[in-house]
Design an enzyme around this catalytic site. Structure first.
Site, PDB file in Angstrom:
ATOM      1  N   ASP A 192      -6.090  -6.478   5.296  1.00 25.83           N
ATOM      2  CA  ASP A 192      -5.621  -5.069   5.183  1.00 25.83           C
ATOM      3  C   ASP A 192      -5.414  -4.375   6.530  1.00 25.83           C
ATOM      4  OD1 ASP A 192      -4.771  -2.661   4.335  1.00 25.83           O
ATOM      5  OD2 ASP A 192      -6.547  -2.062   3.491  1.00 25.83           O
ATOM      6  N   GLY A 220      -2.314   4.342   8.228  1.00 25.30           N
ATOM      7  CA  GLY A 220      -1.382   3.180   8.211  1.00 25.30           C
ATOM      8  C   GLY A 220      -0.899   2.969   9.592  1.00 25.30           C
ATOM      9  N   MET A 257      -9.132   7.861   0.221  1.00 26.01           N
ATOM     10  CA  MET A 257     -10.068   8.088   1.393  1.00 26.01           C
ATOM     11  C   MET A 257     -10.672   9.632   1.067  1.00 26.01           C
ATOM     12  SD  MET A 257      -7.477   7.061   4.326  1.00 26.01           S
ATOM     13  CE  MET A 257      -6.567   5.504   4.390  1.00 26.01           C
ATOM     14  N   SER A 265       0.924  -1.242  -0.020  1.00 28.65           N
ATOM     15  CA  SER A 265      -0.051   0.021  -0.025  1.00 28.65           C
ATOM     16  C   SER A 265       0.873   1.055   0.074  1.00 28.65           C
ATOM     17  CB  SER A 265      -0.763   0.040   1.159  1.00 28.65           C
ATOM     18  OG  SER A 265      -1.378   1.299   1.232  1.00 28.65           O
ATOM     19  N   MET A 304     -12.386   3.867   0.181  1.00 24.18           N
ATOM     20  CA  MET A 304     -13.134   4.521   1.646  1.00 24.18           C
ATOM     21  C   MET A 304     -13.767   5.522   1.260  1.00 24.18           C
ATOM     22  SD  MET A 304      -9.536   3.036   3.616  1.00 24.18           S
ATOM     23  CE  MET A 304      -8.601   3.128   2.216  1.00 24.18           C
ATOM     24  N   ASP A 324      -4.961   3.546  -1.742  1.00 27.20           N
ATOM     25  CA  ASP A 324      -6.106   3.543  -0.630  1.00 27.20           C
ATOM     26  C   ASP A 324      -6.598   5.117  -1.018  1.00 27.20           C
ATOM     27  OD1 ASP A 324      -5.830   1.357   1.303  1.00 27.20           O
ATOM     28  OD2 ASP A 324      -3.957   2.041   1.411  1.00 27.20           O
ATOM     29  N   HIS A 348      -1.494  -1.409  -3.847  1.00 25.81           N
ATOM     30  CA  HIS A 348      -2.728  -1.163  -3.407  1.00 25.81           C
ATOM     31  C   HIS A 348      -2.940   0.221  -3.131  1.00 25.81           C
ATOM     32  CE1 HIS A 348      -5.882  -2.015  -0.216  1.00 25.81           C
ATOM     33  NE2 HIS A 348      -5.550  -1.238   0.328  1.00 25.81           N
ATOM     34  N   MET A 379     -11.007  -6.251   6.748  1.00 29.17           N
ATOM     35  CA  MET A 379     -10.237  -5.071   7.288  1.00 29.17           C
ATOM     36  C   MET A 379      -9.539  -5.602   8.877  1.00 29.17           C
ATOM     37  SD  MET A 379      -9.769  -2.562   5.224  1.00 29.17           S
ATOM     38  CE  MET A 379      -8.889  -1.600   6.313  1.00 29.17           C
ATOM     39  N   HIS A 403      -8.774   0.653  -3.258  1.00 27.78           N
ATOM     40  CA  HIS A 403      -9.535   0.441  -2.123  1.00 27.78           C
ATOM     41  C   HIS A 403     -10.201   1.575  -1.837  1.00 27.78           C
ATOM     42  CE1 HIS A 403      -9.358  -0.297   2.688  1.00 27.78           C
ATOM     43  NE2 HIS A 403     -10.608  -0.490   2.285  1.00 27.78           N
TER      44      HIS A 403
HETATM   45  C1  DX5 Z   1      -5.942   1.769   6.091  1.00 22.37           C
HETATM   46  C2  DX5 Z   1      -5.583   1.156   4.603  1.00 22.37           C
HETATM   47  C3  DX5 Z   1      -4.453   0.433   4.763  1.00 22.37           C
HETATM   48  C4  DX5 Z   1      -2.921   0.960   5.130  1.00 22.37           C
HETATM   49  C5  DX5 Z   1      -2.393  -0.149   6.049  1.00 22.37           C
HETATM   50  O1  DX5 Z   1      -7.051   2.314   6.134  1.00 22.37           O
HETATM   51  O2  DX5 Z   1      -6.702   0.529   3.910  1.00 22.37           O
HETATM   52  O3  DX5 Z   1      -4.217  -0.010   3.323  1.00 22.37           O
HETATM   53  O4  DX5 Z   1      -2.269   1.277   3.990  1.00 22.37           O
HETATM   54  O5  DX5 Z   1      -1.238   0.288   6.495  1.00 22.37           O
HETATM   55  P1  DX5 Z   1      -0.616  -0.691   7.309  1.00 22.37           P
HETATM   56  O6  DX5 Z   1       0.133  -1.718   6.588  1.00 22.37           O
HETATM   57  O7  DX5 Z   1       0.540   0.202   7.850  1.00 22.37           O
HETATM   58  O8  DX5 Z   1      -1.274  -1.044   8.404  1.00 22.37           O
HETATM   59 ZN    ZN Z   2      -6.266  -0.240   2.088  1.00 27.01          ZN
END
Ligand code: DX5
Ligand code: ZN
Length: 229
Positions: free
Chosen positions: A174, A143, A36, A7, A67, A34, A32, A136, A65
């Site tokens: 994830d 992260g 948001m 990611s 969100m 993300d 990946h 999740m 992904h």
């Molecule tokens: C969190 C994201 C993840 C994030 C995971 O909302 O969907 O993809 O990047 O990060 P790590 O691997 O650091 O938990």
């Molecule tokens: Zn993600």
């Protein structure tokens, strides 16, 4: 086969192209991304423009992904930007079935994600339509959070549902995935592992990725053999 999905959320955004190349050279199958919106999750990241810019730099499967609220408004934009797989959260729409139909109609893969508090039954009646279910293992938004161990039974439950339906869909996890937690996830039946901070937080993302893969492979087979189930 286990697939790794680094990611970019934890990557150096001033050097995104270079960071993406590193994980691609190290053998990552998915990238990946993300997305948001500051509403569904308390953070804002990137839009289709950045996805399109990275598309020119990489041949990896682009795993988007979402969100975001109102995912139906943005699906086309991300597919045009180069998404190969679009995952929407079951919690973001009362019309999950319709949204998944929209994605499939565009000829890309469709995924459905569920938050830690969401019951796996949320995906039961769309299972036939999806290529991937994302469990999740942290609350989405950031992260670097810790893997929620209580999600292991849910990974197994989703794996069981998919195996019973016989669709061959992937189970993705994830959040908090590292060389320590990867074998726990694959041992419970996960086949696609997202990893952000454990890859891009390392001075050598390629080496970190290889280490996670090695660890993940030790968990394979536990599910089928019933070890730890
Ligand atoms: C969190 C994201 C993840 C994030 C995971 O909302 O969907 O993809 O990047 O990060 P790590 O691997 O650091 O938990
Ligand atoms: Zn993600």
């Amino acid at each position: 086969m286990i697939k790794l999905a680094p990611s970019i959320l934890s990557a150096d955004f001033a050097r995104l192209g270079d960071q993406v190349r590193r994980v691609e050279e190290a053998g990552a199958e998915y990238l990946h991304l993300d997305i948001m919106d500051g509403h569904f999750v308390p953070n804002i990241t990137i839009g289709p423009q950045v996805v399109a810019a990275l598309r020119k730099e990489s041949g990896m499967v682009f795993d988007v992904h979402l969100m975001i609220e109102n995912p139906g408004l943005y699906i086309d934009g991300f597919i045009e930007a180069g998404a190969n797989l679009v995952t929407v959260h079951a919690e973001t729409t009362p019309h999950l079935h319709r949204i998944l139909q929209m994605i499939k109609k565009r000829g890309v893969k469709a995924g459905v994600a569920i938050n830690p508090s969401t019951h796996p039954s949320a995906v039961e009646y769309v299972l036939e339509m999806v290529d991937l279910v994302l469990v999740m293992t942290v609350n989405p938004g950031f992260g670097g959070q810790d893997f929620i161990a209580g999600m292991v039974p849910k990974i197994k439950a989703v794996r069981r549902m998919i195996d019973a339906a016989g669709t061959g869909a992937e189970v993705q996890v994830d959040g908090g995935i590292s060389a320590v937690t990867a074998p726990v996830a694959t041992g419970a039946g996960a086949t696609v592992l997202v990893a952000g901070s454990s890859v891009f937080g390392s001075p050598d993302p390629g080496a970190a990725l290889r280490e996670i893969r090695k660890a993940a492979e030790t968990g394979i087979g536990n599910w089928e053999l019933g070890i730890g189930n």
